[in-house]
Design a protein around this motif. Structure first.
Motif, PDB file in Angstrom:
ATOM      1  N   ILE A 131       1.866 -60.055  63.263  1.00 43.94           N
ATOM      2  CA  ILE A 131       1.069 -60.782  64.097  1.00 43.94           C
ATOM      3  C   ILE A 131       1.258 -62.189  63.852  1.00 43.94           C
ATOM      4  O   ILE A 131       1.100 -63.222  64.783  1.00 43.94           O
ATOM      5  CB  ILE A 131      -0.561 -60.476  63.528  1.00 43.94           C
ATOM      6  CG1 ILE A 131      -0.927 -59.140  63.788  1.00 43.94           C
ATOM      7  CG2 ILE A 131      -1.352 -61.259  64.027  1.00 43.94           C
ATOM      8  CD1 ILE A 131      -2.158 -58.473  63.099  1.00 43.94           C
ATOM      9  N   LYS A 132       1.513 -62.661  62.557  1.00 46.68           N
ATOM     10  CA  LYS A 132       2.064 -64.135  62.361  1.00 46.68           C
ATOM     11  C   LYS A 132       3.309 -64.505  63.152  1.00 46.68           C
ATOM     12  O   LYS A 132       3.279 -65.568  63.730  1.00 46.68           O
ATOM     13  CB  LYS A 132       2.272 -64.297  60.920  1.00 46.68           C
ATOM     14  CG  LYS A 132       1.140 -64.435  60.124  1.00 46.68           C
ATOM     15  CD  LYS A 132       1.219 -64.909  58.600  1.00 46.68           C
ATOM     16  CE  LYS A 132       1.920 -63.786  57.862  1.00 46.68           C
ATOM     17  NZ  LYS A 132       2.060 -64.256  56.271  1.00 46.68           N
ATOM     18  N   LEU A 144      -5.279 -62.913  68.686  1.00 46.35           N
ATOM     19  CA  LEU A 144      -4.172 -62.491  67.433  1.00 46.35           C
ATOM     20  C   LEU A 144      -4.758 -63.076  66.182  1.00 46.35           C
ATOM     21  O   LEU A 144      -4.860 -62.404  65.143  1.00 46.35           O
ATOM     22  CB  LEU A 144      -3.040 -63.210  67.836  1.00 46.35           C
ATOM     23  CG  LEU A 144      -2.196 -62.754  68.887  1.00 46.35           C
ATOM     24  CD1 LEU A 144      -0.777 -63.450  69.004  1.00 46.35           C
ATOM     25  CD2 LEU A 144      -1.609 -61.138  68.407  1.00 46.35           C
ATOM     26  N   MET A 147      -7.031 -60.476  65.034  1.00 51.40           N
ATOM     27  CA  MET A 147      -6.495 -59.305  64.394  1.00 51.40           C
ATOM     28  C   MET A 147      -5.914 -59.567  62.942  1.00 51.40           C
ATOM     29  O   MET A 147      -5.916 -58.768  62.076  1.00 51.40           O
ATOM     30  CB  MET A 147      -5.247 -59.027  65.555  1.00 51.40           C
ATOM     31  CG  MET A 147      -5.739 -58.441  66.561  1.00 51.40           C
ATOM     32  SD  MET A 147      -4.264 -58.281  67.782  1.00 51.40           S
ATOM     33  CE  MET A 147      -3.371 -57.079  66.943  1.00 51.40           C
ATOM     34  N   LEU A 148      -5.310 -60.819  62.972  1.00 53.67           N
ATOM     35  CA  LEU A 148      -4.801 -61.058  61.430  1.00 53.67           C
ATOM     36  C   LEU A 148      -5.895 -61.189  60.373  1.00 53.67           C
ATOM     37  O   LEU A 148      -5.587 -60.736  59.554  1.00 53.67           O
ATOM     38  CB  LEU A 148      -4.167 -62.564  61.437  1.00 53.67           C
ATOM     39  CG  LEU A 148      -3.411 -63.086  60.328  1.00 53.67           C
ATOM     40  CD1 LEU A 148      -2.309 -62.040  59.948  1.00 53.67           C
ATOM     41  CD2 LEU A 148      -2.939 -64.437  60.473  1.00 53.67           C
TER      42      LEU A 148
END
Length: 170
Positions: A131-132, A144, A147-148
């Motif tokens: 994700i990063k 995103l 999500m992280l």
């Protein structure tokens, strides 16, 4: 129609259609023109020069601002703007790592309930890394970032569940 309405209509129809001024307006116009002609002509030339210089300065300023507005995105390095947008992600990751380390230190003396929890934690770390990596390309993507954040919450929940399950808490 009532008597009042009829009288009102008669009075309105009796009024003239044009409004006449109460005094002679041409006298004021004449005085304005005369006062403009009485001023020396040298002042007229200097005041018009200053006015045209002011307009030229305004036009030049607008041109400079317009050029800078369109040239600014190309003048700055795109990597710098990405690193600025990515600063939130870096701070979030550092805070998560500190929280995980402090949780692990506090539960160090407590035995884990399962043996494979570190593998699950590693899988969550890998998901956070993916994700990063996606956030490096689009640091302002709120989906995103959420999500992280969710992956980070799952890591903390995993550590707490493995070391202090709910049935042991009072």
């Amino acid at each position: 129609m009532s008597d009042f309405d009829q009288k009102l209509t008669q009075h309105i129809s009796g009024l003239s259609k044009e409004k006449q001024p109460e005094r002679d307006l041409w006298r004021g116009v004449e005085l304005g023109i005369a006062s403009a002609q009485d001023t020396p002509s040298s002042d007229d030339a200097s005041s018009s020069t200053v006015t045209s210089r002011q307009w030229m300065a305004i036009a030049a300023s607008v041109c400079v601002v317009t050029v800078l507005w369109f040239a600014a995105p190309f003048a700055f390095n795109a990597d710098e703007s990405r690193s600025d947008g990515y600063a939130l992600i870096d701070a979030m990751s550092m805070q998560q790592q500190q929280q995980v380390n402090s949780l692990l230190a506090s539960y160090q003396s407590t035995p884990a309930l399962t043996q494979d929890w570190q593998e699950q934690l590693k899988e969550l770390d890998d998901a956070a890394d993916v994700i990063k990596a996606a956030l490096k390309d689009d640091p302002d993507n709120s989906a995103l970032i959420k999500m992280l954040h969710h992956v980070y919450q799952q890591q903390i929940a995993l550590i707490e569940r493995v070391h202090a399950p709910k049935w042991q808490q009072i």
